[in-house]
Design a protein around this motif. Structure first.
Motif, short mmCIF file in Angstrom:
data_model
loop_
_atom_site.label_atom_id
_atom_site.label_comp_id
_atom_site.label_asym_id
_atom_site.label_seq_id
_atom_site.Cartn_x
_atom_site.Cartn_y
_atom_site.Cartn_z
N THR A 106 27.07 41.71 -1.61
CA THR A 106 27.59 42.51 -0.49
C THR A 106 27.20 43.97 -0.65
OG1 THR A 106 29.47 40.99 -0.35
CG2 THR A 106 29.66 43.06 0.84
N THR A 122 33.94 40.60 -1.33
CA THR A 122 33.09 40.53 -2.51
C THR A 122 33.99 40.06 -3.65
OG1 THR A 122 31.47 41.73 -3.85
CG2 THR A 122 33.47 42.93 -3.24
N THR A 153 29.81 37.29 4.29
CA THR A 153 29.92 37.76 2.91
C THR A 153 30.86 36.83 2.15
OG1 THR A 153 31.71 39.28 3.53
CG2 THR A 153 29.47 40.18 3.48
#
Length: 312
Positions: A106, A122, A153
């Motif tokens: 990310t 993340t 993500t």
């Protein structure tokens, strides 16, 4: 065939790199055809992968006509992104390519500016650093992955596998994704988010076995008109205690968990039966067809009818 380009940056984390390669390469459609073509792309011919040196068969040109680009994590997520890689990612985004990151991947993706204004995730240990380095993004450290449509993500390590399976389900439906999950010896969708893995200053009292039984009961009673009070009564706790336990162990609320479970079951029924949308809505606990359609579209991004035409 859907083409996935996996971008190997310098000091790429081998686990993050191998996850999309293995999962997408092994995905098969119902007729046995491969679902994906996978390319490993890099800026240079050889890339430092820590324990070994990687020779990528594709350069950055491999990103140009890919349907999906995956950015794995790197050992130093604060390392600056080269202008050529930044331009390649921005060009792919401008062409409408879906771009996903795994773990601290990310960071390089955020450095392109493509994630500004978006909710992202993340690895929970790096969430604070990501937020401080890239204040333009909204970091959610409690989830396994975030799907913004074209930009996705994921959290650390194994959450990259969750994200890959999620993308397979988006592309080909739950049946194909379930087969890919079985090959990976992985549930198609794990309950909860990173909250269940975060190390707290004071370790929460373990309640896993009690909540596991409650979740099984909820799955068996999706068609019932359940309230928070009903679920609390079943668990033998107050609503406040129930909400706290769900937050600690699944990263969500009881009713949010229930809604997601209902939509997953609805997806399965839309794929495997010819029942009407109205009947399926009732089977999974939605009293109103309109409510079911609205909830389904908010969760999956498409209407039940569109989902059935695509994956049925």
């Amino acid at each position: 065939m859907h083409t996935v380009a996996v971008l190997a940056l310098d000091q790429v984390i081998p686990f993050d790199l191998s996850t999309p390669i293995e999962v997408f390469s092994r995905t098969r459609l119902p007729d046995g055809r491969p679902g994906y073509q996978v390319r490993v792309c890099a800026e240079r011919a050889e890339i430092d992968a820590g324990a070994f040196t990687l020779r990528a068969p594709w350069g950055l040109e491999g990103l140009r006509d890919a349907d999906t680009v995956v950015v794995p994590g790197v050992a130093d997520p604060t390392a600056p992104l080269s202008p050529s890689v930044r331009d390649a990612l921005r060009s792919a985004a401008a062409d409408g390519t879906r771009i996903a990151s795994i773990c601290v991947g990310t960071f390089p993706l955020a450095s392109t500016g493509l994630l500004d204004g978006m909710r992202v995730t993340t690895h929970w240990q790096a969430a604070g650093l990501l937020a401080s380095l890239h204040p333009g993004v909204h970091v959610d450290p409690d989830v396994l992955y975030v799907d913004n449509g074209r930009f996705l993500t994921s959290a650390g390590a194994a959450a990259g596998l969750d994200l890959c399976l999620h993308m397979i389900r988006r592309d080909y439906g739950s049946a194909v994704a379930a087969d890919a999950a079985r090959l990976s010896v992985m549930p198609l969708e794990r309950e909860g988010g990173q909250a269940q893995f975060i190390v707290h200053d004071h370790t929460p009292t373990p309640q896993g076995s009690e909540l596991e039984a409650l979740l099984a009961w909820l799955r068996e009673n999706l068609a019932r008109d359940l309230t928070l009070a009903d679920i609390a009564a079943r668990s033998g706790t107050s609503t406040r205690t129930l909400i706290r336990r769900f937050r600690d162990q699944t990263g969500t609320t009881p009713l949010q968990w229930l809604h997601r479970a209902r939509i997953r079951q609805a997806q399965h029924l839309l794929e495997t039966t010819e029942h009407s949308v109205e009947r399926i809505g009732g089977q999974v606990g939605f009293g109103s067809p309109t409510t079911f359609r609205d909830r389904f579209k908010r969760t999956t991004g498409v209407s039940p009818q569109t989902y059935r035409r695509t994956f049925g």
